[in-house]
Design a protein around this motif. Structure first.
Motif, PDB file in Angstrom:
ATOM      1  N   THR A 107       0.784  -1.434   0.010  1.00 48.30           N
ATOM      2  CA  THR A 107      -0.343   0.602   0.291  1.00 48.30           C
ATOM      3  C   THR A 107       0.759   1.369   0.181  1.00 48.30           C
ATOM      4  OG1 THR A 107      -1.538  -1.473   0.759  1.00 48.30           O
ATOM      5  CG2 THR A 107      -1.838   1.212   0.924  1.00 48.30           C
ATOM      6  N   THR A 108       1.576   1.464   1.059  1.00 51.96           N
ATOM      7  CA  THR A 108       3.068   2.847   0.927  1.00 51.96           C
ATOM      8  C   THR A 108       2.843   2.718  -0.468  1.00 51.96           C
ATOM      9  OG1 THR A 108       2.797   2.305   3.301  1.00 51.96           O
ATOM     10  CG2 THR A 108       4.948   3.488   2.374  1.00 51.96           C
ATOM     11  N   THR A 109       4.057   1.741  -1.359  1.00 52.89           N
ATOM     12  CA  THR A 109       4.489   1.351  -2.674  1.00 52.89           C
ATOM     13  C   THR A 109       3.972   1.848  -3.655  1.00 52.89           C
ATOM     14  OG1 THR A 109       5.903  -0.275  -1.481  1.00 52.89           O
ATOM     15  CG2 THR A 109       5.837   0.027  -4.006  1.00 52.89           C
ATOM     16  N   TYR A 110       3.077   1.655  -3.468  1.00 52.84           N
ATOM     17  CA  TYR A 110       2.177   1.757  -4.598  1.00 52.84           C
ATOM     18  C   TYR A 110       1.263   3.244  -4.674  1.00 52.84           C
ATOM     19  CZ  TYR A 110       3.057  -2.686  -6.432  1.00 52.84           C
ATOM     20  OH  TYR A 110       3.585  -3.217  -7.040  1.00 52.84           O
ATOM     21  N   SER A 111       1.101   3.347  -3.033  1.00 55.03           N
ATOM     22  CA  SER A 111       0.123   4.784  -3.261  1.00 55.03           C
ATOM     23  C   SER A 111       1.713   6.100  -3.930  1.00 55.03           C
ATOM     24  CB  SER A 111      -0.113   4.969  -1.328  1.00 55.03           C
ATOM     25  OG  SER A 111      -1.111   4.496  -1.160  1.00 55.03           O
ATOM     26  N   ALA A 112       2.711   6.208  -3.464  1.00 52.78           N
ATOM     27  CA  ALA A 112       3.509   6.659  -3.958  1.00 52.78           C
ATOM     28  C   ALA A 112       4.021   6.924  -5.408  1.00 52.78           C
ATOM     29  CB  ALA A 112       5.264   6.343  -3.220  1.00 52.78           C
ATOM     30  N   ILE A 113       3.233   5.562  -5.608  1.00 53.65           N
ATOM     31  CA  ILE A 113       3.776   5.833  -7.421  1.00 53.65           C
ATOM     32  C   ILE A 113       2.029   6.169  -8.142  1.00 53.65           C
ATOM     33  CG2 ILE A 113       5.804   4.568  -7.751  1.00 53.65           C
ATOM     34  CD1 ILE A 113       4.526   1.854  -8.079  1.00 53.65           C
ATOM     35  N   PHE A 114       1.521   6.090  -7.380  1.00 50.25           N
ATOM     36  CA  PHE A 114       0.023   6.146  -8.194  1.00 50.25           C
ATOM     37  C   PHE A 114      -0.475   7.380  -8.641  1.00 50.25           C
ATOM     38  CE2 PHE A 114      -1.118   1.991  -8.806  1.00 50.25           C
ATOM     39  CZ  PHE A 114      -2.035   1.820  -9.562  1.00 50.25           C
ATOM     40  N   LEU A 139      -5.083   6.384  -3.669  1.00 48.86           N
ATOM     41  CA  LEU A 139      -5.486   5.123  -3.649  1.00 48.86           C
ATOM     42  C   LEU A 139      -6.463   4.687  -2.496  1.00 48.86           C
ATOM     43  CD1 LEU A 139      -2.208   2.697  -4.396  1.00 48.86           C
ATOM     44  CD2 LEU A 139      -4.348   3.357  -5.635  1.00 48.86           C
ATOM     45  N   VAL A 140      -7.044   3.726  -2.432  1.00 46.00           N
ATOM     46  CA  VAL A 140      -7.979   3.270  -0.781  1.00 46.00           C
ATOM     47  C   VAL A 140      -7.133   2.581  -0.078  1.00 46.00           C
ATOM     48  CG1 VAL A 140     -10.139   1.995   0.215  1.00 46.00           C
ATOM     49  CG2 VAL A 140     -10.192   2.270  -2.113  1.00 46.00           C
ATOM     50  N   GLU A 141      -6.917   3.382   1.362  1.00 48.86           N
ATOM     51  CA  GLU A 141      -5.800   2.829   2.520  1.00 48.86           C
ATOM     52  C   GLU A 141      -6.933   1.768   2.864  1.00 48.86           C
ATOM     53  OE1 GLU A 141      -5.020   6.940   4.562  1.00 48.86           O
ATOM     54  OE2 GLU A 141      -5.361   7.799   2.738  1.00 48.86           O
ATOM     55  N   GLU A 142      -7.779   1.737   3.340  1.00 50.00           N
ATOM     56  CA  GLU A 142      -8.674   0.839   4.375  1.00 50.00           C
ATOM     57  C   GLU A 142      -8.033  -0.547   3.740  1.00 50.00           C
ATOM     58  OE1 GLU A 142     -11.922  -1.107   7.080  1.00 50.00           O
ATOM     59  OE2 GLU A 142     -12.166   0.542   6.337  1.00 50.00           O
ATOM     60  N   VAL A 143      -7.007  -1.915   3.986  1.00 51.81           N
ATOM     61  CA  VAL A 143      -6.713  -3.377   4.310  1.00 51.81           C
ATOM     62  C   VAL A 143      -7.899  -4.005   4.177  1.00 51.81           C
ATOM     63  CG1 VAL A 143      -5.897  -4.816   3.151  1.00 51.81           C
ATOM     64  CG2 VAL A 143      -4.610  -2.428   2.898  1.00 51.81           C
ATOM     65  N   VAL A 144      -8.871  -4.882   3.946  1.00 51.59           N
ATOM     66  CA  VAL A 144      -9.956  -5.618   4.186  1.00 51.59           C
ATOM     67  C   VAL A 144      -9.992  -7.106   4.223  1.00 51.59           C
ATOM     68  CG1 VAL A 144     -12.697  -6.510   4.663  1.00 51.59           C
ATOM     69  CG2 VAL A 144     -12.178  -3.711   3.983  1.00 51.59           C
ATOM     70  N   ILE A 145      -9.448  -7.306   5.549  1.00 54.23           N
ATOM     71  CA  ILE A 145      -8.636  -9.368   5.071  1.00 54.23           C
ATOM     72  C   ILE A 145     -10.651 -10.223   4.635  1.00 54.23           C
ATOM     73  CG2 ILE A 145      -8.331 -11.514   5.941  1.00 54.23           C
ATOM     74  CD1 ILE A 145      -6.506  -9.733   8.052  1.00 54.23           C
ATOM     75  N   PRO A 146     -10.020 -10.794   3.280  1.00 57.46           N
ATOM     76  CA  PRO A 146     -11.499 -12.012   3.458  1.00 57.46           C
ATOM     77  C   PRO A 146     -11.391 -12.375   4.018  1.00 57.46           C
ATOM     78  CG  PRO A 146      -9.581 -11.362   1.160  1.00 57.46           C
ATOM     79  CD  PRO A 146      -8.771 -10.737   2.849  1.00 57.46           C
ATOM     80  N   GLU A 147     -12.930 -13.577   4.086  1.00 62.05           N
ATOM     81  CA  GLU A 147     -12.868 -14.412   4.963  1.00 62.05           C
ATOM     82  C   GLU A 147     -12.672 -16.319   4.182  1.00 62.05           C
ATOM     83  OE1 GLU A 147     -16.911 -17.612   6.279  1.00 62.05           O
ATOM     84  OE2 GLU A 147     -16.515 -15.348   6.536  1.00 62.05           O
ATOM     85  N   ALA A 148     -11.363 -17.077   4.544  1.00 55.49           N
ATOM     86  CA  ALA A 148     -10.882 -17.577   3.744  1.00 55.49           C
ATOM     87  C   ALA A 148     -12.347 -19.088   3.473  1.00 55.49           C
ATOM     88  CB  ALA A 148     -10.396 -18.521   3.846  1.00 55.49           C
ATOM     89  N   LEU A 149     -13.027 -19.364   1.716  1.00 51.72           N
ATOM     90  CA  LEU A 149     -13.359 -20.075   1.641  1.00 51.72           C
ATOM     91  C   LEU A 149     -13.346 -21.440   2.360  1.00 51.72           C
ATOM     92  CD1 LEU A 149     -13.827 -19.421  -2.121  1.00 51.72           C
ATOM     93  CD2 LEU A 149     -15.711 -19.377  -0.479  1.00 51.72           C
ATOM     94  N   PRO A 150     -14.138 -22.551   2.391  1.00 50.76           N
ATOM     95  CA  PRO A 150     -14.007 -23.701   2.432  1.00 50.76           C
ATOM     96  C   PRO A 150     -12.731 -23.868   1.821  1.00 50.76           C
ATOM     97  CG  PRO A 150     -16.489 -23.806   1.760  1.00 50.76           C
ATOM     98  CD  PRO A 150     -15.793 -22.440   2.059  1.00 50.76           C
ATOM     99  N   ALA A 151     -12.470 -25.506   1.718  1.00 49.46           N
ATOM    100  CA  ALA A 151     -11.432 -26.101   1.342  1.00 49.46           C
ATOM    101  C   ALA A 151     -12.024 -26.522  -0.563  1.00 49.46           C
ATOM    102  CB  ALA A 151     -11.338 -27.828   1.336  1.00 49.46           C
ATOM    103  N   ASP A 152     -13.756 -27.080  -1.036  1.00 53.51           N
ATOM    104  CA  ASP A 152     -14.085 -26.782  -2.209  1.00 53.51           C
ATOM    105  C   ASP A 152     -14.006 -25.973  -2.857  1.00 53.51           C
ATOM    106  OD1 ASP A 152     -16.188 -26.015  -1.247  1.00 53.51           O
ATOM    107  OD2 ASP A 152     -17.466 -28.071  -0.879  1.00 53.51           O
ATOM    108  N   GLY A 153     -13.711 -24.407  -2.128  1.00 53.56           N
ATOM    109  CA  GLY A 153     -14.436 -23.676  -2.921  1.00 53.56           C
ATOM    110  C   GLY A 153     -15.701 -23.378  -2.721  1.00 53.56           C
ATOM    111  N   ARG A 154     -16.447 -23.471  -2.301  1.00 48.73           N
ATOM    112  CA  ARG A 154     -18.005 -23.338  -3.135  1.00 48.73           C
ATOM    113  C   ARG A 154     -18.843 -21.843  -2.424  1.00 48.73           C
ATOM    114  NH1 ARG A 154     -19.404 -27.230  -6.596  1.00 48.73           N
ATOM    115  NH2 ARG A 154     -18.533 -29.188  -6.788  1.00 48.73           N
ATOM    116  N   PHE A 155     -19.187 -21.583  -3.319  1.00 48.06           N
ATOM    117  CA  PHE A 155     -20.142 -20.723  -2.374  1.00 48.06           C
ATOM    118  C   PHE A 155     -21.603 -20.112  -2.787  1.00 48.06           C
ATOM    119  CE2 PHE A 155     -16.911 -17.953  -3.963  1.00 48.06           C
ATOM    120  CZ  PHE A 155     -17.938 -17.076  -5.346  1.00 48.06           C
ATOM    121  N   ASP A 156     -22.753 -19.671  -2.786  1.00 47.17           N
ATOM    122  CA  ASP A 156     -23.841 -19.720  -3.411  1.00 47.17           C
ATOM    123  C   ASP A 156     -24.344 -18.554  -3.605  1.00 47.17           C
ATOM    124  OD1 ASP A 156     -26.349 -21.336  -3.798  1.00 47.17           O
ATOM    125  OD2 ASP A 156     -26.670 -19.432  -2.666  1.00 47.17           O
ATOM    126  N   LEU A 157     -25.008 -19.092  -4.917  1.00 51.91           N
ATOM    127  CA  LEU A 157     -25.630 -17.499  -5.914  1.00 51.91           C
ATOM    128  C   LEU A 157     -26.955 -17.862  -5.993  1.00 51.91           C
ATOM    129  CD1 LEU A 157     -25.403 -14.720  -6.782  1.00 51.91           C
ATOM    130  CD2 LEU A 157     -24.612 -15.156  -8.692  1.00 51.91           C
TER     131      LEU A 157
END
Length: 287
Positions: free
Chosen positions: A120-127, A131-149
């Motif tokens: 974030t620091t590196t690329y904020s300097a060259i863009f 850039l958006v500042e806050e980093v959001v950590i995703p939730e890890a999917l289950p081993a099979d990777g499936r989610f529903d739509l």
């Protein structure tokens, strides 16, 4: 369950950069490549694949999703490059019930970035753009990777090597579609920056060949020209690109930076964003 799913892309333009390289920039200046994100929609709900890192593009993307009339239920992040996940926070602010998911490997990379702020620091300097500042950590999917739509499977598939060491892609069986992040590039120069050995470049090719084995009818790359056709040709052409890059980078003596860029451009005359080819060669130590 809705009777069918639809796929659409939001296409952000190339963005200006200030790269501290002691060489002249290409015509038009240094640029970040054009970037697309993908919305998979059912009757009422939708899933977004990846986000956009600049404040302006993130806001425009949120407006586009809102205008679709769909309820955003998930954001799936394909890998840990900031241009794919950094725009998550504005989307969560606009769509507070959205669930952000990724493979466990990608979640770990983003969690580390939240601690260090290195990229974030590196690329904020060259863009040139904010850039958006806050980093959001995703939730890890289950081993099979499936989610529903709406009763349809969306599958996050761990793929390993691409232009970075840990990648994944979204497989949408109903549409015979893969949304591949940076595994393939569609008429845009591919980043040979983190693949610093023949083994990593061959690993990238193996990942592309694995996806080809699914025989997808639709292939959406994150870095693509807005008018590019989203088909499996992007996989084959990225293989050709990486093979040529590997051949040039593995020769002894190696080409100069100018020779490397000239060969890559000559073989790929329509690909956008020559900045990526120049920066790739420079990071690989060519002068």
């Amino acid at each position: 369950m809705s009777t069918t799913l639809t796929l659409s892309t939001f296409d952000a333009p190339a963005r200006p950069l200030n790269i501290p390289l002691p060489i002249d920039p290409p015509e038009g200046g240094w640029t970040w490549p054009p970037t697309s994100v993908t919305l998979i929609a059912g009757e009422n709900d939708a899933v977004l694949i990846d986000t956009l890192p600049t404040v302006e593009d993130a806001a425009d993307l949120a407006d586009w999703i809102e205008a679709s009339g769909k309820r955003l239920t998930h954001i799936f992040i394909t890998h840990g490059h900031i241009d794919h996940y950094l725009g998550t926070a504005p989307l969560k602010a606009r769509f507070p019930d959205v669930k952000v998911v990724s493979t466990a490997a990608t979640a770990g990379i983003i969690a580390e970035e939240q601690k260090t702020k290195r990229d974030t620091t590196t690329y904020s300097a060259i863009f040139a753009d904010d850039l958006v500042e806050e980093v959001v950590i995703p939730e890890a999917l289950p081993a099979d990777g499936r989610f529903d739509l709406e009763g349809h499977d969306i599958i996050g598939v761990s793929a390993g090597q691409s232009d970075t060491s840990e990648s994944s892609y979204a497989w949408v069986p109903e549409l015979s579609a893969v949304v591949v992040g940076d595994i393939a590039y569609n008429d845009v120069h591919a980043a040979l920056i983190e693949t610093t050995t023949p083994e990593t470049r061959k690993g990238w090719i193996a990942t592309l060949e694995e996806i080809q084995g699914r025989n997808p009818q639709v292939v959406v790359a994150s870095h693509r020209k807005a008018d590019a056709v989203n088909d499996a040709g992007a996989l084959a052409k990225t293989i050709e690109y990486v093979e040529l890059g590997d051949k040039l980078l593995s020769t002894d003596p190696r080409p100069t930076l100018a020779e490397f860029v000239a060969r890559m451009v000559e073989a790929n005359p329509t690909r956008a964003n020559v900045t990526t080819a120049i920066y790739s060669g420079a990071v690989q130590g060519l002068r």
